[in-house]
Design a protein around this motif. Structure first.
Motif, PDB file in Angstrom:
ATOM      1  N   PHE A 388       0.703  -1.516   0.080  1.00  0.00           N
ATOM      2  CA  PHE A 388       0.056   0.314  -0.481  1.00  0.00           C
ATOM      3  C   PHE A 388       1.375   0.836   0.161  1.00  0.00           C
ATOM      4  O   PHE A 388       0.582   1.910  -0.837  1.00  0.00           O
ATOM      5  CB  PHE A 388      -1.029   0.079   1.247  1.00  0.00           C
ATOM      6  N   MET A 389       2.457   1.197   0.480  1.00  0.00           N
ATOM      7  CA  MET A 389       2.861   2.839   0.942  1.00  0.00           C
ATOM      8  C   MET A 389       3.485   2.607  -0.199  1.00  0.00           C
ATOM      9  O   MET A 389       3.639   4.266  -0.960  1.00  0.00           O
ATOM     10  CB  MET A 389       3.445   2.255   1.686  1.00  0.00           C
ATOM     11  N   ARG A 391       2.167   2.118  -3.582  1.00  0.00           N
ATOM     12  CA  ARG A 391       1.483   2.203  -4.279  1.00  0.00           C
ATOM     13  C   ARG A 391       0.856   3.811  -4.210  1.00  0.00           C
ATOM     14  O   ARG A 391       0.969   4.449  -4.933  1.00  0.00           O
ATOM     15  CB  ARG A 391      -0.029   1.296  -4.132  1.00  0.00           C
ATOM     16  N   THR A 392       1.092   4.578  -3.092  1.00  0.00           N
ATOM     17  CA  THR A 392       0.425   5.553  -2.620  1.00  0.00           C
ATOM     18  C   THR A 392       2.250   6.873  -2.798  1.00  0.00           C
ATOM     19  O   THR A 392       1.272   7.908  -2.845  1.00  0.00           O
ATOM     20  CB  THR A 392       0.121   5.405  -1.035  1.00  0.00           C
ATOM     21  N   TYR A 393       3.222   6.922  -2.030  1.00  0.00           N
ATOM     22  CA  TYR A 393       4.510   7.022  -1.906  1.00  0.00           C
ATOM     23  C   TYR A 393       5.512   6.783  -2.757  1.00  0.00           C
ATOM     24  O   TYR A 393       6.855   7.587  -2.490  1.00  0.00           O
ATOM     25  CB  TYR A 393       4.221   7.186  -0.561  1.00  0.00           C
ATOM     26  N   GLY A 397       7.684   5.152  -0.183  1.00  0.00           N
ATOM     27  CA  GLY A 397       6.348   4.293   0.344  1.00  0.00           C
ATOM     28  C   GLY A 397       7.661   3.074   0.914  1.00  0.00           C
ATOM     29  O   GLY A 397       6.897   2.402   1.854  1.00  0.00           O
TER      30      GLY A 397
END
Length: 496
Positions: A388-389, A391-393, A397
Motif C-alpha cells: 500500500f505504501m 502504491r501511495t508514496y 513508501g
C-alpha cells in the motif's frame, strides 16, 4: 567472547572488502556503463534469488543450527547424518522451485510485463541464480557448524562481488555482449560454490554420512515439528531486503529504473549489516550450545555484548555515510532521493542492530514456536505495508513500509525475550553510545561544502572518525572493541 571477537574481526575485514567492491559495482560501474533498466534487471534477479533460495531450503538450515550440537555429542565422529539430510532437503527444495518457476512463468509475465518488460524477457535466468545461491547457503551453514566462519564469509562476501566486477569489465571491454553478460551474471555464485566445496573437502571438517542414525530416529519428530513451525524464520532474514524491490518492479511505472535508483541507498544501508553478518555465524553456534547446556548467564552475556558491539559499529558506519549523502547526489543527480531513503532505512537498521542477536536467541530456545508466530506476523505486516505504501508514496513508501515492519518485528522479539527469560541487552553504555554518535554526526553535518566532493567526503569522514572513535575508546564503551584496539596497537609497537 574471545572466539567471537577474533573470528568476527577477521570476517568483518574481508566482508568490508567485499562490500567495498560491491559499492564500486553498485554506485559507480553499473550506473556508468549500463542503462538504469539494465542495472535494475540485475537487482531484480538478486531480489528474486534471495527470496526463493530461502524458500528452497525448506527450513533445513535452521534445523542444522538447532540440532547439530545434539548430534555431535551423541554420535561417534563421522556418523552424523544431519548434513546428509540437509543436502537432500535442499536438493528437493531446488527441484520444487524449478518446477514452480516454470509453472508460474505466465503469471509473472502478466504481473511484470507492463512495468518491467526486460525482466520478463530474462526471467528464466533467475533459475540458475536461485539454485546456486541455495547451495551456497547450505555450504555456508556447513562451515558454520564446524566453526569455519571466516573462510565462509570471505568466499560468500568477496567472491561473488569480484566475479561481478570481472563480468562488468568483460562487458566494458567488449569481450562479451550484453546478453552474454546477463547469462554469465546468472551463474556468478558458481565460483564461490566451487571454492567452498574445495575448502570443506580439503579440511575434512564434514562427513556426508548417508545412513539414518539413532539420533535421527530419536529426534526426527522434534526436527519435523521444528522445521514445520520455523520455516518462516529464514524468510525473515531476506524478506525485508527483497519484497520492496520486487514490488517496486511490479507496481511502479518504469519499475526496473525505479529499482535501480532505490537500490543505491538500500545498498548503503546494508553496509551497516556487515558486523552482524560477520558475527552471526560463530555467535549462532555459541547460542545453540549455551541453550543446550541451559547456561542462561552465557545467553545474557552474548545478548548484551552483541547488542552493544553491533550498535557501536552500526553507528560508526551510519556516521560515515549519512553526512556524505549530499556528495552522492552531486556525483549523480539521479540519486536525489538517496538521502531520505537512506535515513529511513538506516535508522531502522540501527534499531535492528541495537537489539543484538534477539532472533537467534529466541529461535534456538525452547520457545522457538514463538519465533514462528512472530515471524509469520512480521511477513504479513511487511508485505501489506510495502504494497500500500509503494502504491501511495512510490520509492519512499517502500522505505517507510520496510522500516516500520522491521522496527515492529524487533520490538516484538524484545518483548518476548523479556517476558519469557527477563533478558534485555541495554545498559547505560547504550545511552552513552547514542549520545557520542549523535554529537559526532551533528558536528560533521555542520561542515559547509568545500567545493570538491571528493575532498569534502574525506573531510567529513575524518571529522566524524576523530570525534567518534577516540570517545568510544576513552569511555571504554565496548570491552571487546577496546581490547581489539589494544591488541592492534601492541602488534604495531612490537613490529616497530
Amino acid at each position: 567472547m574471545g572466539i567471537v571477537r577474533r573470528q568476527s574481526t577477521y570476517s568483518t575485514i574481508f566482508t568490508y572488502l567485499g562490500f567495498a567492491i560491491g559499492a564500486i559495482n553498485t554506485i559507480v560501474l553499473f550506473p556508468i556503463f549500463f542503462s538504469k533498466e539494465e542495472f535494475g534487471l540485475t537487482r531484480i534477479m538478486i531480489e528474486f534469488s534471495l527470496f526463493f533460495s530461502a524458500l528452497s531450503t525448506l527450513g533445513s538450515l535452521s534445523a542444522l543450527y538447532k540440532f547439530n550440537p545434539f548430534y555431535r555429542d551423541f554420535l561417534p565422529k563421522g556418523k552424523n547424518d544431519l548434513p546428509y539430510l540437509t543436502l537432500m532437503v535442499n536438493i528437493l527444495g531446488s527441484v520444487l522451485f524449478l518446477i514452480a518457476a516454470i509453472v508460474f512463468e505466465p503469471f509473472l509475465e502478466r504481473k511484470f510485463g507492463s512495468n518491467s518488460p526486460l525482466f520478463v524477457v530474462h526471467y528464466r535466468l533467475v533459475i540458475p541464480f536461485t539454485i546456486s545461491y541455495t547451495m551456497l547457503m547450505m555450504l555456508e551453514a556447513y562451515c558454520w557448524v564446524i566453526k569455519r566462519t571466516i573462510i565462509s564469509n570471505i568466499v560468500k562476501e568477496l567472491f561473488y562481488r569480484l566475479t561481478t566486477t570481472i563480468l562488468i569489465l568483460l562487458y566494458v571491454l567488449h569481450w562479451v555482449t550484453l546478453e552474454t553478460f546477463f547469462v554469465l551474471f546468472a551463474y556468478s555464485y558458481v565460483p564461490a560454490l566451487l571454492v567452498l566445496i574445495y575448502v570443506i573437502y580439503k579440511n575434512g571438517g564434514l562427513t556426508i554420512y548417508a545412513r539414518i542414525s539413532r539420533a535421527t530416529k530419536r529426534l526426527y519428530k522434534k526436527i519435523l515439528v521444528f522445521v514445520t513451525y520455523h520455516y518462516s524464520g529464514l524468510l525473515i532474514g531476506v524478506l525485508p531486503k527483497t519484497v520492496d524491490g520486487i514490488l517496486i518492479a511490479g507496481l511502479t511505472d518504469k519499475g526496473l529504473e525505479n529499482l535501480a535508483v532505490y537500490s543505491i541507498p538500500v545498498y548503503l544501508a546494508s553496509i551497516m549489516d556487515v558486523p552482524f553478518r560477520s558475527m552471526q555465524g560463530i555467535t549462532t553456534t555459541l547460542i545453540a550450545e549455551a541453550w543446550k547446556n541451559k547456561d542462561i548467564k552465557k545467553i545474557r552475556e552474548l545478548y548484551h555484548k552483541t547488542s552493544l558491539n553491533l550498535l557501536v559499529l552500526g553507528l560508526a558506519i551510519f556516521g560515515l555515510l549519512m553526512p556524505n549523502l549530499d556528495n552522492l547526489v552531486r556525483f549523480n543527480p539521479d540519486y536525489s532521493m538517496a538521502k531520505a531513503i537512506f535515513i529511513v532505512a538506516g535508522l531502522a537498521k540501527l534499531i535492528d542492530l541495537g537489539m543484538g542477536m534477539n532472533a537467534q536467541i529466541l529461535l534456538l530456545s525452547k520457545y522457538w514456536k514463538m519465533d514462528f508466530y512472530s515471524s509469520v506476523f512480521f511477513i504479513v505486516i511487511n508485505i501489506i505495508l510495502d504494497y500500500f505504501m509503494i502504491r501511495t508514496y512510490g520509492l519512499m513508501g517502500a522505505a517507510y513500509g520496510s522500516a516500520i515492519a522491521l522496527i515492529f518485528y524487533n520490538m516484538t522479539r524484545f518483548s518476548l525475550l523479556w517476558w519469557l527469560f527477563k533478558l534485555q541487552p541495554f545498559d547505560r553504555k547504550t545511552l552513552y553510545t547514542l549520545l557520542i554518535a549523535g554529537t559526532a554526526i551533528f558536528v560533521t553535518c555542520l561542515i559547509p561544502f568545500i567545493g570538491n566532493l571528493y575532498a569534502d567526503a574525506v573531510l567529513r569522514c575524518a571529522t566524524f572518525a576523530l570525534l567518534y572513535v577516540p570517545a568510544v575508546l576513552y569511555f571504554n564503551i565496548s570491552e571487546d572493541i577496546t581490547a581489539m584496539y589494544k591488541n592492534i596497537v601492541q602488534k604495531i609497537l612490537r613490529k616497530s
